[in-house]
Motif scaffolding. Structure first.
Motif, short mmCIF file in Angstrom:
data_model
loop_
_atom_site.label_atom_id
_atom_site.label_comp_id
_atom_site.label_asym_id
_atom_site.label_seq_id
_atom_site.Cartn_x
_atom_site.Cartn_y
_atom_site.Cartn_z
N CYS A 121 0.35 4.73 -4.70
CA CYS A 121 -0.19 3.38 -4.73
C CYS A 121 -1.41 3.38 -5.65
CB CYS A 121 -0.54 2.91 -3.32
SG CYS A 121 -1.54 4.08 -2.40
N THR B 149 4.69 15.65 1.70
CA THR B 149 3.43 15.08 1.21
C THR B 149 2.88 16.06 0.18
OG1 THR B 149 3.09 14.47 3.52
CG2 THR B 149 1.29 14.02 1.99
N ASP C 260 5.68 12.11 -1.18
CA ASP C 260 4.53 11.23 -1.04
C ASP C 260 3.44 11.78 -1.96
OD1 ASP C 260 2.10 10.12 -0.38
OD2 ASP C 260 2.31 10.36 1.78
N PHE D 149 -0.77 12.58 7.23
CA PHE D 149 0.19 11.71 6.55
C PHE D 149 1.62 12.23 6.65
CE2 PHE D 149 -3.80 10.11 4.87
CZ PHE D 149 -3.62 8.77 5.13
N SER E 56 0.84 -1.19 0.00
CA SER E 56 0.00 0.00 0.00
C SER E 56 0.88 1.24 0.00
CB SER E 56 -0.91 -0.02 1.22
OG SER E 56 -0.16 0.29 2.37
N GLY E 57 0.25 2.40 0.12
CA GLY E 57 0.99 3.65 0.13
C GLY E 57 1.97 3.74 1.29
N THR E 58 1.56 3.24 2.43
CA THR E 58 2.43 3.30 3.61
C THR E 58 3.71 2.48 3.39
OG1 THR E 58 0.45 3.54 4.94
CG2 THR E 58 2.46 3.02 6.12
N VAL F 251 -0.19 16.07 -1.52
CA VAL F 251 -1.52 16.44 -1.01
C VAL F 251 -1.75 15.65 0.26
CG1 VAL F 251 -4.01 16.29 -1.36
CG2 VAL F 251 -2.53 17.00 -3.25
N MET G 263 5.99 4.53 1.42
CA MET G 263 6.66 5.54 2.25
C MET G 263 7.87 4.93 2.96
SD MET G 263 3.17 7.21 3.92
CE MET G 263 3.90 8.53 4.93
N VAL H 237 0.81 10.07 -2.93
CA VAL H 237 -0.31 9.11 -2.89
C VAL H 237 -1.65 9.75 -3.30
CG1 VAL H 237 -1.65 7.54 -1.45
CG2 VAL H 237 0.82 7.58 -1.23
N CYS H 238 -1.88 10.98 -2.84
CA CYS H 238 -3.18 11.60 -3.17
C CYS H 238 -3.03 12.63 -4.31
CB CYS H 238 -3.73 12.24 -1.92
SG CYS H 238 -5.49 12.57 -2.01
N THR I 206 -4.16 14.16 2.61
CA THR I 206 -5.55 13.76 2.48
C THR I 206 -6.37 14.16 3.70
OG1 THR I 206 -4.47 11.91 1.43
CG2 THR I 206 -6.84 11.78 1.57
N GLN J 18 -4.76 2.79 -5.47
CA GLN J 18 -6.19 3.04 -5.23
C GLN J 18 -6.60 4.50 -5.20
OE1 GLN J 18 -4.05 2.18 -2.85
NE2 GLN J 18 -4.62 2.86 -0.83
N LYS J 19 -5.72 5.40 -5.54
CA LYS J 19 -6.11 6.81 -5.46
C LYS J 19 -6.29 7.37 -6.89
CE LYS J 19 -5.04 6.93 -0.76
NZ LYS J 19 -4.84 7.69 0.45
N ARG K 138 2.58 10.88 9.88
CA ARG K 138 2.90 9.46 9.74
C ARG K 138 4.33 9.29 9.23
NH1 ARG K 138 -0.95 5.01 6.87
NH2 ARG K 138 -1.93 5.33 8.89
C1 LIG Z 1 -3.78 7.21 1.50
C2 LIG Z 1 -2.51 7.90 1.77
C3 LIG Z 1 -1.39 7.22 2.29
C4 LIG Z 1 -1.46 5.80 2.78
O1 LIG Z 1 -1.73 4.88 1.80
P1 LIG Z 1 -2.23 3.41 2.24
O2 LIG Z 1 -2.42 2.73 0.93
O3 LIG Z 1 -3.49 3.60 3.01
O4 LIG Z 1 -1.16 2.80 3.06
C5 LIG Z 1 -0.21 7.91 2.41
N1 LIG Z 1 -0.11 9.19 2.06
C6 LIG Z 1 -1.15 9.89 1.58
C7 LIG Z 1 -0.98 11.31 1.20
C8 LIG Z 1 -2.39 9.26 1.41
O5 LIG Z 1 -3.42 9.95 0.93
#
Ligand SMILES: *Cc1c(COP(=O)(O)O)cnc(C)c1O
Length: 379
Positions: free
Chosen positions: A186, A133, A163, A87, A60-62, A135, A65, A165-166, A137, A188-189, A90
């Motif tokens: 990742c 990051t 990052d 995030f 996943s995204g984490t 964006v 990271m 991811v979003c 989220t 799913q976004k 995180r």
């Molecule tokens: C969703 C998200 C993550 C985490 O991704 P996962 O697939 O839930 O582990 C990390 N960073 C950002 C900015 C996100 O939006």
């Protein structure tokens, strides 16, 4: 009942991508699959201006990271985290657990970290990496990445890890133009694929940094385990998620067909229209206008709306949105509008939001949100 999933990931998955996930399995060594895997890796490198390697692995995204941090830092290295929300925090936590010397520049939720402070921090201390990051989220804040990239020009010994991811595939990111050394996301976004794959782009400088570390304690996420596989996916290290690789391949085909710049424009257009509509309905958008993301909207409720009941009402109407995080839990909802989501789906979400508001006696007039949205799209 099939519901429209309008959370900030997973985002709606279009039929042609679903079809790839439903295909009969192939051996990961099947020459057909090997060619498909190689093709998607090459296309992903090209799309975001990567002169190094793109890693497409299960996770996943984490995980992405952690992978980025693990491959370019060693204990006691100094890193600078730019946190615009949950995030970013995180990422700080991940780095602390790796025994890095972690400095965090934290914004007030809804604003972005001041880039002048970033410049000052980089002048005053030698950092191995800046972790940002694009964006966040949790806040819907978009970091001004091109401006940050410009600052990084003056600090060539510090790597920039983003990052995305979003953001990646929805908001402009170019590794060369923006001095990004590692980009991660990742599936799913903004790619509009089911969750399951992490994507990490590392440029030549990041790969060299990995090389300089020698052996690292991490096994599965070590770039060096994967480089031979990404070069030639006929080699084995750990079993790839065959169907998800096909799904990403279809997502990339859709992105290429639309064209990245059109895709970026579409996201801005839809986001501004949705945000205008939410404001017309009495919501406040958490992120300040100049740093407002194009991928999601974090809408703060007007007085007198119960979050759980409001979202339950939307759920009944077939629309799923996410709640607020941390201090904003119970105070706002988050609506994703990234990836392959259509204006019709957004209009449907807005009409359900109107119905939910009406159930609280808080709707100005039916059509206020949808009308504002459609008018804004005309401009
Ligand atoms: C969703 C998200 C993550 C985490 O991704 P996962 O697939 O839930 O582990 C990390 N960073 C950002 C900015 C996100 O939006």
């Amino acid at each position: 009942m099939e519901r429209l999933v309008m959370i900030p990931g997973p985002t709606p998955v279009v039929r042609s991508i679903q079809d790839q996930m439903g295909r009969p399995i192939q051996a990961f060594g099947d020459p057909e699959f090997v060619a498909d895997y190689k093709g998607v890796i090459d296309d992903l490198r090209t799309l975001f201006g990567c002169d190094g390697t793109c890693f497409v692995i299960n996770g996943s995204g984490t995980l992405a990271m952690e992978m980025a941090a693990a491959n370019v830092t060693k204990p006691n290295d100094a890193v600078l985290i730019l946190s615009n929300g949950y995030f970013g925090d995180r990422y700080a936590e991940i780095c602390k657990r790796r025994n890095l010397d972690v400095d965090v520049l934290q914004s007030i939720w809804g604003q972005s970290v001041d880039l002048n402070l970033v410049k000052d921090a980089l002048k005053n201390k030698r950092y191995t990496a800046v972790l940002a990051t694009h964006v966040d989220t949790s806040t819907g804040v978009c970091l001004p990445l091109p401006a940050l990239g410009k600052i990084m020009n003056d600090f060539p010994e510090t790597l920039l890890i983003v990052d995305g991811v979003c953001a990646t595939a929805a908001i402009p990111e170019d590794m060369r133009e923006m001095n990004i050394n590692i980009l991660l996301t990742c599936t799913q976004k903004a790619f509009g694929v089911a969750p399951g794959l992490a994507m990490v782009w590392a440029d030549q400088k990041a790969l060299q940094a990995r090389e300089n570390l020698g052996t690292i304690p991490d096994y599965y996420i070590d770039f060096k385990q994967w480089i031979p596989v990404m070069d030639n996916p006929a080699r084995y290290f750990s079993t790839p998620s065959v169907n998800l690789v096909w799904a990403v391949s279809e997502s990339v085909r859709i992105i290429q067909e639309e064209g990245l710049s059109h895709r970026y424009d579409r996201h801005v257009r839809n986001a501004r229209a949705v945000q205008k509509a939410l404001e017309a309905l009495g919501f406040k958008i958490l992120a300040e206008p100049e740093v407002r993301a194009a991928t999601l909207s974090n809408a703060i409720y007007p007085e007198g709306i119960d979050d759980a009941k409001f979202r339950a009402k939307l759920y009944e109407e077939g629309i799923v949105v996410a709640g607020g995080l941390a201090a904003y839990a119970g105070k706002m909802f988050r609506l994703g509008h990234m990836g392959n989501v259509t204006t019709h789906e957004l209009a449907a979400a807005l009409s359900a939001i109107e119905k939910a508001l009406d159930s609280f006696g808080k709707l100005p007039k039916y059509g206020t949100g949808v009308g504002t949205f459609l008018e804004a799209l005309k401009q």
